[in-house]
Design a protein around this motif. Structure first.
Motif, PDB file in Angstrom:
ATOM      1  N   GLY A 125       0.781  -1.228   0.000  1.00 32.56           N
ATOM      2  CA  GLY A 125       0.000   0.000   0.000  1.00 32.56           C
ATOM      3  C   GLY A 125       0.810   1.274   0.000  1.00 32.56           C
ATOM      4  N   GLY A 126       2.120   1.163  -0.284  1.00 33.02           N
ATOM      5  CA  GLY A 126       2.959   2.352  -0.322  1.00 33.02           C
ATOM      6  C   GLY A 126       3.150   2.883  -1.730  1.00 33.02           C
ATOM      7  N   ILE A 127       3.639   4.112  -1.826  1.00 34.60           N
ATOM      8  CA  ILE A 127       3.939   4.770  -3.104  1.00 34.60           C
ATOM      9  C   ILE A 127       5.443   5.010  -3.157  1.00 34.60           C
ATOM     10  CG2 ILE A 127       3.598   6.826  -4.521  1.00 34.60           C
ATOM     11  CD1 ILE A 127       1.098   5.139  -4.303  1.00 34.60           C
ATOM     12  N   LEU A 128       6.049   4.765  -4.329  1.00 38.54           N
ATOM     13  CA  LEU A 128       7.468   5.052  -4.544  1.00 38.54           C
ATOM     14  C   LEU A 128       7.606   6.170  -5.569  1.00 38.54           C
ATOM     15  CD1 LEU A 128      10.494   4.317  -4.157  1.00 38.54           C
ATOM     16  CD2 LEU A 128      10.245   2.816  -6.146  1.00 38.54           C
ATOM     17  N   VAL A 129       8.503   7.119  -5.288  1.00 40.65           N
ATOM     18  CA  VAL A 129       8.746   8.253  -6.179  1.00 40.65           C
ATOM     19  C   VAL A 129      10.240   8.338  -6.488  1.00 40.65           C
ATOM     20  CG1 VAL A 129       8.657  10.761  -6.414  1.00 40.65           C
ATOM     21  CG2 VAL A 129       6.765   9.540  -5.317  1.00 40.65           C
ATOM     22  N   LEU A 130      10.605   8.453  -7.767  1.00 41.00           N
ATOM     23  CA  LEU A 130      11.983   8.675  -8.194  1.00 41.00           C
ATOM     24  C   LEU A 130      12.127  10.106  -8.677  1.00 41.00           C
ATOM     25  CD1 LEU A 130      12.761   5.443 -10.254  1.00 41.00           C
ATOM     26  CD2 LEU A 130      13.009   5.831  -7.798  1.00 41.00           C
ATOM     27  N   SER A 131      13.097  10.831  -8.142  1.00 38.90           N
ATOM     28  CA  SER A 131      13.246  12.264  -8.418  1.00 38.90           C
ATOM     29  C   SER A 131      14.396  12.517  -9.381  1.00 38.90           C
ATOM     30  CB  SER A 131      13.517  13.012  -7.105  1.00 38.90           C
ATOM     31  OG  SER A 131      12.546  12.700  -6.133  1.00 38.90           O
ATOM     32  N   ASN A 132      14.114  13.128 -10.507  1.00 40.04           N
ATOM     33  CA  ASN A 132      15.140  13.434 -11.514  1.00 40.04           C
ATOM     34  C   ASN A 132      15.671  14.852 -11.344  1.00 40.04           C
ATOM     35  OD1 ASN A 132      12.941  11.590 -13.493  1.00 40.04           O
ATOM     36  ND2 ASN A 132      14.988  10.871 -12.988  1.00 40.04           N
TER      37      ASN A 132
END
Length: 701
Positions: free
Chosen positions: A499-506
């Protein structure tokens, strides 16, 4: 009498200087890496933190999940072609230190490689009763029989080099050998090495890397090997490459003036080196038909013709001519250049999506690129190119698409030869590319991954990853570098499916949009990268993806510095921050291990004008009482001889004295990767994800 007084005065001065340093930094004793007092502190912190995190009911399941991926036999066995064989390094449950092995190109291409073990590192370490970890391997082309193999103690950057014969599959008792150092080696011929190593006073730069190049003949002692090139003490290092073409050995020496700036020297042998007229911001990629191939990180005007930043060029060593091989557009970034037998393979990003071309030179001197028909909207990586052939291999993946391996013939025929089964059920998982607006108006891309139902519901536990430095792009991979738990497979299995969200930051500092994206956050402009990360965090909150109470951040190494900046600049945005093998004391970073080599990225804190901007973000100095800091997780490694463990130690100790609680884990071995084998890596990965589950999701399952 005067001499005695002078010596006494010097001793008193040294003592007073040490006392002054200790007063200015009361945690300086934690920089004593193997000091008993420091290690006692580490053991105490490990015990306290591990007892807490490992007691979480989710830990064992997460550890098993991580280990199942990291030791799966279903992982792609990626390898490089050399002299008709595919060489691969493999680790699994039975081979924790790993196997160096090979198979014929034919069996590998058919999808059923017939592996032959070249070196069993576990067996070799056991036989020698040493904690050997395999490092770099340098072999003499094109036969790939005479090799130098690096072995390190526990995974350190410093290693021992020994001669290995791939035909005999054994180390040579009387072969070439180098003692422990951060050495580099290149084969000139079967009986001659060009080496850079530690030979005592004057042989190393201020960054701790080789300052000289020596010519080592078989049977001679390293101490007696003549110096054929010498750089400056303030350089980062001197590196040597030898290219073998048409029975000739071409020597290129890279005098790394800073981490990013280099001067290149060439000789068709081992003497008479001449400096090439390339700009400082150029990267040597290899040689083809007597032409040295470079990528440019700045515009270069040569003989009244300007070659643009981000271009690939060919410099004729015989006549000094320059030809443009490939030009990247404003939204593209050249990431990899590999030299084949008669052409060049270039892998690039287009709005952070991977693509590749094959470039060949016509008889009229024109370079023509042909696209390689690989899948789109994902990550393309060159697995193998060259090695005596124009055939090449590529991998393709995305955050929800497992790795596939493609064989591409010299005629650009593409065939899939292997693929990895899914490590997690991606049903219902979506990946989107979004853009946030940074403080100066720049549009910054980021990737978001989560269950569609979770994204629609909003206010979800979210972990945001960032790095932002050293020309390193953050790509939406499935599973590539196992030391980074933010990959789609691990995060999908251990976080997203819960139930988690993953974000990759460019963010700026990487190379997602070429050299300009990196240079925009260098030195005095470092804050831009931090602002980019903050802008993405605020965008996640503004769009309802998450809230400050459920937002976490993760980064390691230079990304650990980023996390330290987030902790001290915007603690109100995050409920959890994972700070791995970090730089945090930017006042002393250039005095610790390899730190001096990074002054081209951050600046020199010993110059007042440069410390003026570094001091505005240096996390260690900015830690203070009364702030809404979340309970952070620090991790590092005692054996990390690249980023000093003192950074994490001192910051944690200071936070403790300021009254903050935190988690701390320091592995006693493992180098900068933080671990020495897959079990240790699975353990640390489980600690990281259970930490986020604890802080952002609440009580255990």
């Amino acid at each position: 009498m005067m001499i005695k007084l002078t010596c006494a005065a010097a001793a008193l001065l040294a003592l007073s200087s040490a006392a002054a340093a200790e007063a200015a930094d009361p945690y300086l004793w934690l920089e004593n890496v193997e000091g008993e007092k420091a290690l006692d502190w580490v053991r105490g912190q490990n015990k306290r933190s591990l007892e807490d995190l490992e007691s979480d009911p989710r830990f064992e399941a997460m550890y098993s999940e991580a280990l199942s991926v990291m030791t799966s036999d279903a992982r792609l066995a990626l390898g490089q072609v050399h002299a008709g064989q595919v060489y691969n390094f493999w680790q699994d449950d039975d081979h924790k230190r790993g196997l160096w092995r090979r198979a014929s190109v034919e069996s590998y291409r058919a999808g059923d490689p017939e592996w032959e073990t070249v070196l069993d590192v576990d067996a070799f370490a056991a036989a020698e009763e040493r904690n050997w970890i395999l490092g770099s391997i340098s072999c003499l082309s094109p036969a790939y029989v005479h090799c130098m193999v690096e072995l390190s103690d526990g995974g350190k950057d410093a290693g021992y080099w020994r001669e290995f014969n791939t035909a005999e599959k054994a180390f040579l008792e009387d072969g070439f050998s180098l003692g422990e150092a951060k050495s580099n080696v290149a084969w000139f011929d079967e009986d001659t090495l060009l080496i850079g190593t530690d030979t005592g006073e004057g042989s190393l730069t201020s960054s701790g890397y080789p300052r000289t190049v020596q010519l080592l003949e078989r049977g001679d002692a390293v101490a007696d090997a003549p110096v054929i090139f010498e750089g400056e003490e303030g350089d980062v290092a001197e590196f040597t490459t030898v290219e073998h073409e048409d029975n000739a050995a071409h020597v290129i020496i890279n005098r790394a003036v800073t981490f990013f700036e280099s001067e290149y020297f060439y000789a068709p042998g081992t003497e008479g080196f001449e400096k090439l007229p390339l700009p400082l911001n150029a990267d040597y990629q290899g040689m083809l038909d007597g032409r040295a191939i470079f990528t440019l990180r700045e515009d270069w005007t040569h003989e009244d013709e300007t070659h643009g930043q981000g271009a690939v060029v060919a410099y004729g060593l015989a006549d000094g001519s320059v030809e443009t091989v490939f030009e990247a557009s404003a939204n593209q970034s050249v990431e990899d250049v590999e030299i084949g037998k008669s052409d060049i393979i270039i892998q690039y990003l287009d709005d952070v999506s991977g693509a590749a071309v094959r470039v060949a030179r016509s008889k009229k001197g024109k370079w023509k690129a042909k696209s390689i028909a690989l899948p789109e909207n994902g990550v393309v990586s060159v697995v193998s190119a060259g090695g005596g052939t124009d055939d090449a291999m590529f991998s393709f993946e995305s955050m929800t698409t497992p790795d596939s391996l493609y064989y591409v013939t010299a005629g650009n025929k593409v065939e899939k030869i292997a693929e990895t089964p899914a490590f997690f059920d991606a049903t219902g998982v979506v990946v989107e590319q979004r853009f946030a607006t940074s403080a100066d108006g720049t549009k910054v891309p980021y990737y978001i991954m989560g269950l569609d139902s979770v994204l629609k519901q909003g206010d979800a536990p979210t972990v945001q990853y960032g790095y932002g430095g050293f020309l390193v792009p953050i790509l939406p991979v499935y599973y590539e570098d196992p030391s980074r738990p933010q990959h789609g497979a691990l995060a999908g299995l251990m976080w997203v499916k819960r139930g988690g969200i993953l974000v990759l930051s460019n963010i700026r500092g990487g190379s997602e949009y070429g050299p300009r994206w990196h240079q925009a956050a260098l030195k005095e402009n470092r804050q831009r990268g931090f602002d980019d990360f903050i802008a993405i965090s605020e965008d996640l909150i503004a769009t309802g993806v998450t809230s400050p109470e459920k937002l976490g951040a993760i980064g390691r190494s230079n990304g650990g510095l980023l996390m330290g900046a987030m902790l001290t600049q915007r603690p109100d945005l995050y409920a959890a921050i994972d700070i791995g093998v970090p730089l945090l004391d930017m006042k002393r970073y250039n005095k610790l291990l390899a730190g001096a080599s990074w002054m081209g990225e951050y600046g020199n804190p010993d110059i007042p004008e440069e410390w003026a901007y570094i001091s505005k973000y240096s996390p260690y100095q900015l830690l203070k009482a009364g702030e809404p800091y979340p309970k952070v997780l620090f991790y590092t490694s005692t054996k990390d001889d690249r980023v000093h463990p003192g950074h994490a130690r001192k910051a944690a100790a200071k936070m403790s004295d300021l009254g903050y609680d935190f988690f701390y884990y320091e592995n006693i071995e493992g180098g900068h990767g933080g671990t020495a084998n897959q079990e240790q890596l699975a353990h640390r990965t489980a600690l990281e994800w259970v930490y986020f589950a604890r802080m952002l999701m609440g009580a255990g399952e």
